[in-house]
Design an enzyme around this catalytic site. Structure first.
Site, mmCIF file in Angstrom:
data_model
loop_
_atom_site.group_PDB
_atom_site.id
_atom_site.type_symbol
_atom_site.label_atom_id
_atom_site.label_comp_id
_atom_site.label_asym_id
_atom_site.label_seq_id
_atom_site.Cartn_x
_atom_site.Cartn_y
_atom_site.Cartn_z
ATOM 1 N N ARG A 133 -0.979 -3.581 7.549
ATOM 2 C CA ARG A 133 0.271 -4.024 8.150
ATOM 3 C C ARG A 133 1.167 -2.879 8.598
ATOM 4 O O ARG A 133 1.711 -2.904 9.707
ATOM 5 C CB ARG A 133 1.093 -4.866 7.148
ATOM 6 C CG ARG A 133 0.651 -6.269 7.005
ATOM 7 C CD ARG A 133 0.866 -6.726 5.594
ATOM 8 N NE ARG A 133 -0.087 -6.053 4.754
ATOM 9 C CZ ARG A 133 -1.339 -6.483 4.577
ATOM 10 N NH1 ARG A 133 -1.724 -7.590 5.120
ATOM 11 N NH2 ARG A 133 -2.211 -5.797 3.855
ATOM 12 N N THR A 134 1.351 -1.907 7.718
ATOM 13 C CA THR A 134 2.358 -0.876 8.015
ATOM 14 C C THR A 134 1.941 -0.071 9.240
ATOM 15 O O THR A 134 2.721 0.115 10.178
ATOM 16 C CB THR A 134 2.552 0.040 6.792
ATOM 17 O OG1 THR A 134 2.787 -0.776 5.651
ATOM 18 C CG2 THR A 134 3.713 0.978 6.997
ATOM 19 N N ARG A 160 1.955 8.043 5.677
ATOM 20 C CA ARG A 160 1.711 7.484 4.339
ATOM 21 C C ARG A 160 0.849 8.486 3.591
ATOM 22 O O ARG A 160 -0.130 9.002 4.144
ATOM 23 C CB ARG A 160 0.990 6.141 4.438
ATOM 24 C CG ARG A 160 0.534 5.626 3.080
ATOM 25 C CD ARG A 160 -0.002 4.219 3.153
ATOM 26 N NE ARG A 160 1.072 3.260 3.326
ATOM 27 C CZ ARG A 160 0.892 1.937 3.260
ATOM 28 N NH1 ARG A 160 -0.315 1.449 3.036
ATOM 29 N NH2 ARG A 160 1.901 1.112 3.419
HETATM 30 N N1 CP Z 1 2.802 -3.907 2.709
HETATM 31 C C1 CP Z 1 2.001 -2.880 3.051
HETATM 32 O O1 CP Z 1 2.360 -1.713 2.908
HETATM 33 O O2 CP Z 1 0.778 -3.262 3.545
HETATM 34 P P1 CP Z 1 -0.331 -2.262 4.052
HETATM 35 O O3 CP Z 1 -0.786 -1.449 2.841
HETATM 36 O O4 CP Z 1 -1.420 -3.103 4.631
HETATM 37 O O5 CP Z 1 0.289 -1.346 5.058
#
Ligand code: CP
Length: 306
Positions: free
Chosen positions: A51-52, A101
């Site tokens: 998502r991020t 990240r």
């Molecule tokens: N909520 C979130 O950080 O999802 P992802 O790890 O898929 O980015």
């Protein structure tokens, strides 16, 4: 915001948060605004994400910018021993914005100290996930019609869950009452409880996840037990299925209750909850696009009303 980078939600005043949420609402009304034409953003994901990363990349694309980056650090020169500092300095040669990240707590702050290019922290270890907090606040305000005086129950991995750590700070401007539901091994850390004490935030801790707690709740914030943060996998096996939300547990819940989850889910929300109108986690992730468009414009100093 005082800094060009967003590494922690505690950089944002109440006014900053409300302005970003207002701008996110404008992006929800029209996400295709060409405010980043000629700009390039890098997404550096040293840890997995769905998502991020994808919502940040969609945000840049819908704003008319371009994206470079990686989602598998093993294909980069960090696998040959290049330091984070050198990676950040190199990428800074090419782009106007870095979204990163990293598994190490403090990595985004460190990156923001070695470059003049704005950094957005897309998650650093168990520490912070400020853009998730912004989309959580957006989702809470959208579903409750307000942010003030809400009861928020956080369930699951409260020790390693960076989203709950950030959300406590983000909500601290709005007089929340918290319930922290976790097994002893995954209790909310002292740092966050001390923060609540210092800011006069009410909280109760529980090890049992009961309907009584659910029935007092406005926002039920479920979280996954994060296998990747455990050094002892036997301990993970002991706690991984400790709380599972089932649809029948919601029978006497408040009308306005909404269930949030940063996702990914493993098995802490049974699939029979998905059809309940109180389940909001899929729309919550969609709100991430609008919140991230607003954050990108904020750190780049771009007015969205131009
Ligand atoms: N909520 C979130 O950080 O999802 P992802 O790890 O898929 O980015």
């Amino acid at each position: 915001m005082k800094s060009k980078s967003l590494v922690s939600i505690d950089q944002c005043s109440k006014e900053d948060i409300l302005r970003i949420l207002d701008n996110a609402r404008k992006f929800e009304e029209n996400p295709n605004r060409k405010l980043l034409e000629g700009k390039v953003a890098a997404t550096l994901f040293f840890e997995p994400s769905t998502r991020t990363r994808l919502s940040f990349e969609t945000a840049v694309n819908r704003l008319g910018g371009r994206v470079i980056g990686f989602s598998d650090a093993s294909t980069t020169s960090s696998s040959k021993g290049e330091t984070l500092k050198d990676t950040i300095l190199m990428v800074s040669n090419y782009v106007d914005l870095i979204i990163m990240r990293h598994h190490l707590e403090g990595a985004a702050r460190y990156a923001s100290e070695v470059t003049d290019v704005p950094i957005i922290n897309a998650g650093d270890g168990a520490n912070q996930h400020p853009s998730q907090t912004m989309l959580d606040l957006y989702s809470i305000r959208k579903t409750q019609g307000k942010l003030d005086n809400l009861t928020i129950t956080m369930v699951g991995d409260l020790k390693y869950g960076r989203t709950v750590h950030s959300l406590i700070v983000g909500m601290s401007h709005f007089h929340p009452t918290f319930h922290f539901v976790a097994p002893n091994e995954l209790r909310m850390p002292d740092e966050q409880k001390n923060f609540c004490d210092k800011h006069g935030l009410k909280y109760e801790e529980h090890t049992d996840f009961t309907e009584d707690i659910i029935n007092q709740t406005d926002i039920l914030y479920m979280t996954r037990v994060q296998r990747e943060r455990f050094t002892d996998l036997e301990e993970y096996e002991r706690v991984k299925n400790v709380y599972i939300l089932r649809n029948d547990m919601l029978r006497n819940s408040r009308e306005n209750l909404r269930i949030l989850h940063p996702l990914p889910r493993v098995n802490e929300i049974a699939y029979d909850v998905d059809d309940n109108p109180k389940a909001y986690y899929i729309q919550q992730a969609r709100n991430g696009l609008f919140a991230r468009q607003a954050i990108i414009c904020e750190v780049l100093g771009i007015s969205i009303d131009e």
